[in-house]
Design an enzyme around this catalytic site. Structure first.
Site, mmCIF file in Angstrom:
data_model
loop_
_atom_site.group_PDB
_atom_site.id
_atom_site.type_symbol
_atom_site.label_atom_id
_atom_site.label_comp_id
_atom_site.label_asym_id
_atom_site.label_seq_id
_atom_site.Cartn_x
_atom_site.Cartn_y
_atom_site.Cartn_z
ATOM 1 N N GLY A 1 103.349 24.269 38.819
ATOM 2 C CA GLY A 1 103.689 25.751 38.969
ATOM 3 C C GLY A 1 102.541 26.686 39.823
ATOM 4 O O GLY A 1 101.454 26.544 39.637
ATOM 5 N N THR B 1 108.360 22.070 28.101
ATOM 6 C CA THR B 1 107.736 21.791 26.770
ATOM 7 C C THR B 1 108.029 22.557 25.547
ATOM 8 O O THR B 1 108.024 23.668 25.756
ATOM 9 C CB THR B 1 106.343 21.608 27.057
ATOM 10 N N CYS C 1 105.373 32.155 31.156
ATOM 11 C CA CYS C 1 104.476 33.203 30.917
ATOM 12 C C CYS C 1 104.711 34.383 30.306
ATOM 13 O O CYS C 1 105.949 34.857 30.111
ATOM 14 C CB CYS C 1 104.065 33.495 32.467
#
Ligand SMILES: Cc1cc2nc3c(=O)[nH]c(=O)nc-3n(C[C@H](O)[C@H](O)[C@H](O)COP(=O)(O)O)c2cc1C
Length: 300
Positions: free
Chosen positions: A43, A189, A126
């Site tokens: 990322g 995840t 995020c």
């Protein structure tokens, strides 16, 4: 049989990709990268990030927990130092981008408008700093807004990576489709944590993301739940360690798969998955991907 698969504007030579954060930028293993469908980079954020304090990985019998904390060189250094190196690879390169606001996602896409970048994968894990810190990927409305905004900024292939954390991925997948995504990838995840003997958090970042074999049953469930209700392709990810795991994801409705944690154990794992998948198809005289993709539902 033809293995090529087209998603958005990108033609992938085969359906296996290396998952973000588990294969670096593919530069250490070009012999693997060039023989799979492509790589998804770790990322990239607008600003460089040092990541979480150590330790960052906790191993348990079913998989691992990581709190890497998005360590990356930031978009400017990525452009200057890594992008030119990526020109050495022949495979497809999807850049995973993570923004803390819609503007940051746009900045990332605009700053990476280069030929060597085949497409983008939006990492929506995020917190949205401009809107109460709720994680983007947990709000269908935000998923649609970000996807729309990014879609306006680029014609490149656009994959939206979804979470299974406290949200029905069918809702966020539909939102991504509505926003103009070319595909969705599920799943990222899942939240987790581990403690040491004294009852303190084991990971430097306190909590982390669960990945590896234990993720597979839930990821498979998510793929089946979403795939048949979408007009855009689904990329399956979560606990794929073998060719048979990949077949399971295709059977559940995925068009492509991503191999993550397995590459941390063996950097050639994604290639091994692709080879085993190809062998299986030859042994079973599969003529067309369509015969496998989504076959579980057809047999119900
Ligand atoms: C060490 C590590 C770093 C990761 N970094 C990223 C990342 O930067 N961006 C992202 O979207 N997913 C990231 N992931 C999630 C993986 O791409 C993948 O979605 C997840 O691990 C589930 O697949 P797996 O069980 O095959 O590992 C990371 C996973 C691990 C284990």
């Amino acid at each position: 049989m033809k293995y090529r698969i087209k998603i958005g504007r990108t033609v992938f030579a085969n359906p296996v990709l290396a998952a973000s954060g588990t294969f670096g930028f593919g530069l250490k293993f070009p012999g693997v990268a060039n023989r799979i469908g492509g790589i998804v980079t770790k990322g990239i954020t607008v600003e460089p990030r040092e990541g979480s304090p150590l330790p960052r990985i906790y191993e348990f019998p079913g998989g691992i927990l990581n709190s890497v904390g998005l360590e990356n060189p930031g978009v400017r250094r990525f452009r200057k130092e890594i992008l030119p190196e990526l020109r050495r690879l022949k495979c497809r390169v999807i850049v995973n981008i993570a923004g803390f606001s819609i503007d940051e996602f746009i900045e990332l896409v605009d700053g990476l408008d280069y030929k060597r970048v085949d497409g983008f994968e939006l990492n929506l894990s995020c917190p949205n700093v401009k809107n109460g810190g709720v994680t983007f990927g947990q709000s269908p409305r935000m998923v649609e807004r970000i996807t729309k905004a990014v879609r306006k900024s680029t014609n490149k292939t656009l994959i939206v990576k979804l979470t299974g954390n406290f949200i029905d991925p069918l809702k966020t997948a539909k939102a991504a489709e509505q926003g103009g995504a070319d595909a969705v990838c599920l799943i990222n995840t899942l939240f987790g944590m581990a403690l040491d003997e004294s009852g303190r958090h084991f990971l430097g970042g306190r909590t982390g993301g669960i990945s590896g074999p234990c993720l597979k049953p839930f990821a498979l469930f998510c793929v089946e739940r979403v795939a048949s209700k979408m007009t855009i392709p689904v990329i399956g990810c979560g606990g794929i360690m073998s060719g048979m795991d990949a077949i399971d994801f295709l059977s559940a409705g995925a068009t492509m798969v991503q191999v993550g944690t397995a590459s941390l154990v063996n950097p050639k794992a994604s290639l091994a998955v692709w080879q085993a998948l190809g062998d299986w198809c030859r042994r079973h005289e599969v003529k067309d991907w369509e015969d496998i993709v989504g076959r579980t539902k057809r047999q119900d």
